[in-house]
Write an enzyme that holds these catalytic residues in place. Sequence first.
Site, short mmCIF file in Angstrom:
data_model
loop_
_atom_site.label_atom_id
_atom_site.label_comp_id
_atom_site.label_asym_id
_atom_site.label_seq_id
_atom_site.Cartn_x
_atom_site.Cartn_y
_atom_site.Cartn_z
N ASP A 259 0.86 -1.17 0.00
CA ASP A 259 0.00 0.00 0.00
C ASP A 259 0.91 1.23 0.00
O ASP A 259 2.08 1.14 0.38
CB ASP A 259 -0.87 -0.06 1.27
CG ASP A 259 -1.61 1.23 1.50
OD1 ASP A 259 -2.23 1.73 0.55
OD2 ASP A 259 -1.55 1.74 2.64
N ARG A 260 0.40 2.38 -0.43
CA ARG A 260 1.26 3.58 -0.45
C ARG A 260 1.06 4.44 0.81
O ARG A 260 1.88 4.44 1.70
CB ARG A 260 0.97 4.40 -1.72
CG ARG A 260 2.06 5.40 -2.05
CD ARG A 260 1.64 6.37 -3.14
NE ARG A 260 0.76 7.43 -2.61
CZ ARG A 260 0.22 8.41 -3.32
NH1 ARG A 260 0.44 8.48 -4.62
NH2 ARG A 260 -0.54 9.32 -2.75
N ASP A 261 -0.08 5.15 0.86
CA ASP A 261 -0.27 6.14 1.92
C ASP A 261 -0.42 5.47 3.29
O ASP A 261 -1.31 4.64 3.49
CB ASP A 261 -1.51 7.00 1.62
CG ASP A 261 -1.37 7.70 0.27
OD1 ASP A 261 -0.26 8.17 -0.04
OD2 ASP A 261 -2.37 7.77 -0.48
N ASN A 302 -4.96 2.98 -3.95
CA ASN A 302 -6.21 3.64 -4.36
C ASN A 302 -5.95 5.14 -4.46
O ASN A 302 -5.48 5.74 -3.49
CB ASN A 302 -7.30 3.44 -3.30
CG ASN A 302 -7.86 2.03 -3.28
OD1 ASN A 302 -7.58 1.23 -4.17
ND2 ASN A 302 -8.68 1.73 -2.27
N HIS A 342 -10.25 5.38 -9.71
CA HIS A 342 -11.72 5.43 -9.70
C HIS A 342 -12.29 5.76 -8.33
O HIS A 342 -11.60 5.71 -7.32
CB HIS A 342 -12.28 4.06 -10.15
CG HIS A 342 -11.68 3.59 -11.44
ND1 HIS A 342 -10.90 2.45 -11.54
CD2 HIS A 342 -11.71 4.12 -12.68
CE1 HIS A 342 -10.50 2.29 -12.79
NE2 HIS A 342 -10.97 3.29 -13.50
N CYS A 361 -10.87 -2.56 -9.52
CA CYS A 361 -9.48 -2.42 -9.03
C CYS A 361 -9.38 -1.71 -7.69
O CYS A 361 -8.35 -1.81 -7.02
CB CYS A 361 -8.59 -1.75 -10.08
SG CYS A 361 -9.23 -0.33 -10.94
N ASP A 388 -1.89 -0.64 5.81
CA ASP A 388 -2.29 -0.15 7.13
C ASP A 388 -3.81 -0.09 7.30
O ASP A 388 -4.29 0.46 8.28
CB ASP A 388 -1.68 1.24 7.39
CG ASP A 388 -2.23 2.29 6.45
OD1 ASP A 388 -2.70 1.91 5.34
OD2 ASP A 388 -2.22 3.47 6.81
#
Length: 433
Positions: A259-261, A302, A342, A361, A388
């Site tokens: 995941d990124r953030d 996302n 999206h 997605c 997270d």
Amino acid sequence: MKAVIMAGGRGTRISSIARDIPKPMIKIAGKPVLEHEIACLKDQGFTDLIVTVSHLGDVIMDYFGDGSGVSPVTGEPFGVKIEYFVEKEPLGNAGALFHLKDKLTEDFLLLNADALFDVDFNRFVSFHKEKGGLVTLFTHPNSHPYDSGLILADENGAVEQWLTKEDVRPEYYRNRVNAGLHVLSPKVLDAEITTAKVDLDRQLLKPLAGTGKMFCYDSPEYVKDMGTPERYEAVCRDFEEGKVQARNLRNPQKAVFLDRDGTINRYVGFLRKEEEFELLPDVSKAIGKINASGYLAVIVTNQPVIARGEVTVPMLQRIHNKMETLLGYEGVYVDAIYYCPHHPHKGYAGEVAELKFDCSCRKPKPGMLIQAAQELNIDLAQSWMVGDSENDILAGIAAGCKTALISDGAFGQTVAVSSLWDFTESYLDREEA
Ligand SMILES: [Zn+2]
């Protein structure tokens, strides 16, 4: 398809390891690097080879002959047909191609023998045909993008700029470096070149940037230069540990999906500007650990800010470029980034209506992981999803991955950890052992 292997390099920086043999004859696990390369080509049906030699070329020609004999090391047949081009005077790394014009009547592979590689060449060639360009460059992230030449391309892979080490570069850039493997159309040799010495990169390829005729093929497969004693030793270690072959995309891969953030960068709510992007402590160290393991590092994030009209795709690219640049300074990299632009709920001012739908997605759905699995031949059951939030864990479970949650909560995760670093410390090492 013919393959031309450029084996004329002198390799002065590595002379402490190999003083009296040409660089392509330096041994890895007892076998010349060129023999590894030829075996990789032969296994995939590329048996029609032209090898260009200069410095100490006799050593190469004596060893491989015309390819019909057997390897003195393994006793196995080479199983290929080799023609040589002997450079009597220095022609640069591409001058030989102009002398070989009558033999190069169709698209061909052009490979630099100075690096050890093990890649799925048929996949590379299919990509080249699909794009229909004159040249396809094999590109990848490396551990020192800050002092490497960079390839800048558009969303479709068309190369827009070719930056050498010396060229001024943007503050933030994607970690995408030319690996020295190419598919070339013979039309490239129609270029008007008046010098006897020809530099492939500067005289033939760089001028094609921005013309729409040159594409880059991003791949996480193993291609590493052995230009210094340290790099040579690293390549030998990787080979002995089986990492070189394992990365060939013909073989199933395993990945750590990230995941990124909140996992890689500090969570700030909706991140809209590159200034707001800040790596969390020890994330570089953790990603370095993933890079050194047998896993690919693949981001799945996302980004509904795009559907909401708050961030454009070029702005998101800049944010990701900042991430790649910061990681690059630490000698680490991600292998791929997937994002979902999206959002399901329509009817807000400023939104991008065509991106407002219930897609497959957006996490907790597993679409990005499944797409990555298809594109990079990833075995999802051997892979991890680390994030997270509940959405990360549910997406990982839906894709059939093991899951690690960086926070409190019970969403059915396989393990709970305190950070990405904690995850790599606690679970990657243990698995590798
Ligand atoms: Zn989506």
